[in-house]
Design a protein around this motif. Sequence first.
Motif, PDB file in Angstrom:
ATOM      1  N   ASP A 157       0.841  -1.200   0.000  1.00  0.00           N
ATOM      2  CA  ASP A 157       0.000   0.000   0.000  1.00  0.00           C
ATOM      3  C   ASP A 157       0.874   1.246   0.000  1.00  0.00           C
ATOM      4  O   ASP A 157       1.980   1.256   0.553  1.00  0.00           O
ATOM      5  CB  ASP A 157      -0.918   0.023   1.230  1.00  0.00           C
ATOM      6  N   GLU A 158       0.357   2.308  -0.605  1.00  0.00           N
ATOM      7  CA  GLU A 158       1.061   3.584  -0.628  1.00  0.00           C
ATOM      8  C   GLU A 158       0.171   4.677  -0.056  1.00  0.00           C
ATOM      9  O   GLU A 158      -1.050   4.658  -0.247  1.00  0.00           O
ATOM     10  CB  GLU A 158       1.479   3.948  -2.057  1.00  0.00           C
ATOM     11  N   PHE A 159       0.785   5.629   0.632  1.00  0.00           N
ATOM     12  CA  PHE A 159       0.049   6.723   1.263  1.00  0.00           C
ATOM     13  C   PHE A 159       0.666   8.060   0.855  1.00  0.00           C
ATOM     14  O   PHE A 159       1.876   8.159   0.655  1.00  0.00           O
ATOM     15  CB  PHE A 159       0.101   6.613   2.787  1.00  0.00           C
ATOM     16  N   ILE A 160      -0.180   9.076   0.746  1.00  0.00           N
ATOM     17  CA  ILE A 160       0.262  10.453   0.599  1.00  0.00           C
ATOM     18  C   ILE A 160      -0.351  11.242   1.746  1.00  0.00           C
ATOM     19  O   ILE A 160      -1.550  11.136   2.012  1.00  0.00           O
ATOM     20  CB  ILE A 160      -0.191  11.087  -0.736  1.00  0.00           C
ATOM     21  N   TYR A 161       0.472  12.037   2.436  1.00  0.00           N
ATOM     22  CA  TYR A 161      -0.012  12.862   3.546  1.00  0.00           C
ATOM     23  C   TYR A 161       0.221  14.329   3.220  1.00  0.00           C
ATOM     24  O   TYR A 161       1.314  14.713   2.778  1.00  0.00           O
ATOM     25  CB  TYR A 161       0.712  12.493   4.846  1.00  0.00           C
ATOM     26  N   TRP A 162      -0.811  15.140   3.448  1.00  0.00           N
ATOM     27  CA  TRP A 162      -0.701  16.582   3.284  1.00  0.00           C
ATOM     28  C   TRP A 162      -0.694  17.224   4.665  1.00  0.00           C
ATOM     29  O   TRP A 162      -1.715  17.213   5.374  1.00  0.00           O
ATOM     30  CB  TRP A 162      -1.863  17.120   2.460  1.00  0.00           C
ATOM     31  N   ILE A 163       0.461  17.748   5.052  1.00  0.00           N
ATOM     32  CA  ILE A 163       0.647  18.341   6.374  1.00  0.00           C
ATOM     33  C   ILE A 163       0.786  19.856   6.214  1.00  0.00           C
ATOM     34  O   ILE A 163       1.614  20.326   5.431  1.00  0.00           O
ATOM     35  CB  ILE A 163       1.882  17.744   7.062  1.00  0.00           C
ATOM     36  N   HIS A 164      -0.030  20.596   6.946  1.00  0.00           N
ATOM     37  CA  HIS A 164      -0.045  22.053   6.812  1.00  0.00           C
ATOM     38  C   HIS A 164       1.347  22.615   7.057  1.00  0.00           C
ATOM     39  O   HIS A 164       2.002  22.268   8.050  1.00  0.00           O
ATOM     40  CB  HIS A 164      -1.041  22.660   7.791  1.00  0.00           C
ATOM     41  N   ARG A 165       1.786  23.483   6.156  1.00  0.00           N
ATOM     42  CA  ARG A 165       3.155  23.991   6.218  1.00  0.00           C
ATOM     43  C   ARG A 165       3.453  24.763   7.495  1.00  0.00           C
ATOM     44  O   ARG A 165       4.559  24.683   8.048  1.00  0.00           O
ATOM     45  CB  ARG A 165       3.412  24.909   5.020  1.00  0.00           C
ATOM     46  N   ASP A 166       2.479  25.505   8.001  1.00  0.00           N
ATOM     47  CA  ASP A 166       2.710  26.354   9.171  1.00  0.00           C
ATOM     48  C   ASP A 166       2.211  25.731  10.469  1.00  0.00           C
ATOM     49  O   ASP A 166       2.843  25.867  11.514  1.00  0.00           O
ATOM     50  CB  ASP A 166       2.036  27.713   8.958  1.00  0.00           C
ATOM     51  N   ASP A 167       1.072  25.049  10.416  1.00  0.00           N
ATOM     52  CA  ASP A 167       0.472  24.480  11.626  1.00  0.00           C
ATOM     53  C   ASP A 167       0.928  23.056  11.916  1.00  0.00           C
ATOM     54  O   ASP A 167       0.763  22.564  13.029  1.00  0.00           O
ATOM     55  CB  ASP A 167      -1.055  24.495  11.506  1.00  0.00           C
ATOM     56  N   PHE A 168       1.439  22.359  10.906  1.00  0.00           N
ATOM     57  CA  PHE A 168       1.892  20.967  11.015  1.00  0.00           C
ATOM     58  C   PHE A 168       0.760  20.020  11.434  1.00  0.00           C
ATOM     59  O   PHE A 168       0.994  19.025  12.119  1.00  0.00           O
ATOM     60  CB  PHE A 168       3.089  20.848  11.958  1.00  0.00           C
ATOM     61  N   THR A 169      -0.452  20.329  11.028  1.00  0.00           N
ATOM     62  CA  THR A 169      -1.572  19.421  11.233  1.00  0.00           C
ATOM     63  C   THR A 169      -1.747  18.544   9.998  1.00  0.00           C
ATOM     64  O   THR A 169      -1.514  18.991   8.867  1.00  0.00           O
ATOM     65  CB  THR A 169      -2.879  20.188  11.497  1.00  0.00           C
ATOM     66  N   LEU A 170      -2.154  17.304  10.228  1.00  0.00           N
ATOM     67  CA  LEU A 170      -2.428  16.385   9.131  1.00  0.00           C
ATOM     68  C   LEU A 170      -3.866  16.633   8.672  1.00  0.00           C
ATOM     69  O   LEU A 170      -4.817  16.233   9.329  1.00  0.00           O
ATOM     70  CB  LEU A 170      -2.247  14.935   9.595  1.00  0.00           C
ATOM     71  N   ASP A 171      -4.020  17.310   7.537  1.00  0.00           N
ATOM     72  CA  ASP A 171      -5.343  17.741   7.082  1.00  0.00           C
ATOM     73  C   ASP A 171      -5.945  16.835   6.012  1.00  0.00           C
ATOM     74  O   ASP A 171      -7.172  16.750   5.890  1.00  0.00           O
ATOM     75  CB  ASP A 171      -5.269  19.172   6.543  1.00  0.00           C
ATOM     76  N   PHE A 172      -5.088  16.182   5.226  1.00  0.00           N
ATOM     77  CA  PHE A 172      -5.576  15.307   4.154  1.00  0.00           C
ATOM     78  C   PHE A 172      -4.652  14.106   4.023  1.00  0.00           C
ATOM     79  O   PHE A 172      -3.464  14.181   4.345  1.00  0.00           O
ATOM     80  CB  PHE A 172      -5.612  16.040   2.801  1.00  0.00           C
ATOM     81  N   LEU A 173      -5.194  13.022   3.530  1.00  0.00           N
ATOM     82  CA  LEU A 173      -4.378  11.862   3.195  1.00  0.00           C
ATOM     83  C   LEU A 173      -5.053  11.094   2.070  1.00  0.00           C
ATOM     84  O   LEU A 173      -6.268  11.168   1.877  1.00  0.00           O
ATOM     85  CB  LEU A 173      -4.156  10.962   4.416  1.00  0.00           C
ATOM     86  N   ALA A 174      -4.237  10.380   1.314  1.00  0.00           N
ATOM     87  CA  ALA A 174      -4.749   9.500   0.259  1.00  0.00           C
ATOM     88  C   ALA A 174      -3.962   8.204   0.330  1.00  0.00           C
ATOM     89  O   ALA A 174      -2.810   8.188   0.769  1.00  0.00           O
ATOM     90  CB  ALA A 174      -4.591  10.150  -1.111  1.00  0.00           C
ATOM     91  N   TYR A 175      -4.583   7.115  -0.090  1.00  0.00           N
ATOM     92  CA  TYR A 175      -3.859   5.847  -0.083  1.00  0.00           C
ATOM     93  C   TYR A 175      -4.395   4.924  -1.165  1.00  0.00           C
ATOM     94  O   TYR A 175      -5.549   5.017  -1.599  1.00  0.00           O
ATOM     95  CB  TYR A 175      -3.927   5.170   1.289  1.00  0.00           C
ATOM     96  N   SER A 176      -3.523   4.035  -1.607  1.00  0.00           N
ATOM     97  CA  SER A 176      -3.897   2.988  -2.548  1.00  0.00           C
ATOM     98  C   SER A 176      -3.784   1.650  -1.841  1.00  0.00           C
ATOM     99  O   SER A 176      -2.942   1.471  -0.962  1.00  0.00           O
ATOM    100  CB  SER A 176      -2.986   3.017  -3.784  1.00  0.00           C
TER     101      SER A 176
END
Length: 242
Positions: A157-176
């Motif tokens: 499985d593969e994952f992509i994580y979008w982490i806010h540049r300034d707040d460092f919160t995990l706001d989005f993710l995608a996976y296969s």
Amino acid sequence: MKKVLGVLLVFLVGCSTDNDPQEIIDKAIEVHGSKNFEKAIVSFKFRDKQYSTENYNGETTYTREFDDKSYHIKDILYNSTELTRFINDSIVDVPAEWAQKYVESVNSVLYFFQLPYGLNAPAVRKEYLGECYIFKKPYHKIKVTFTPEGGGVDHEDEFIYWIHRDDFTLDFLAYSYATDGGGTRFRQAINRRKNSGILVQDYVNMQAKSHTMPLEKHDEYFEKGELKELSRIINEEVKVVY
């Protein structure tokens, strides 16, 4: 000239951490309070099932409990692999095929609930894909894959994580994923709240129109409205005990 080079060197050093996926993940774990999973008993309800996680001296115990007709079922999972199932307080034998399905199911729910905790596991490989914007907000885009050794049955499985540049919160993710014919998912964090030092969040679970859509472009599909909502991942009755 030396002064200019010195300023340039400071600038480069100061910016280098922005492109280091390890430092970004470490900061996200800190912001989310994820290290608290190592010293707390955390329980929650998800889709009429009760879950909990406990870490003691490096040994992890996951539990899942629910009622099925006249039976009360409790699954205990040690270190993400060893399953014991109770039915009405009695241990029962579980065929290997079904035991593996139960293990995967429990691990999946706890994995997503504890994010970004777990992204520093030995089997995790991180790759920085660059900085991007989602609805004008800046994000670090990080790809995660797994080594076969220690990566579990779903190590492909593969994952992509979008982490806010300034707040460092995990706001989005995608996976296969490859199971059940394979596919992709995209999740948007919602209902973020703090509970005893841990950031808890729910998700909108979405799917692309086609399995051929590249995982790395799911943020673009999301912005264009090309993803359809499948479900909501709602974690209720969250309790944290130290």
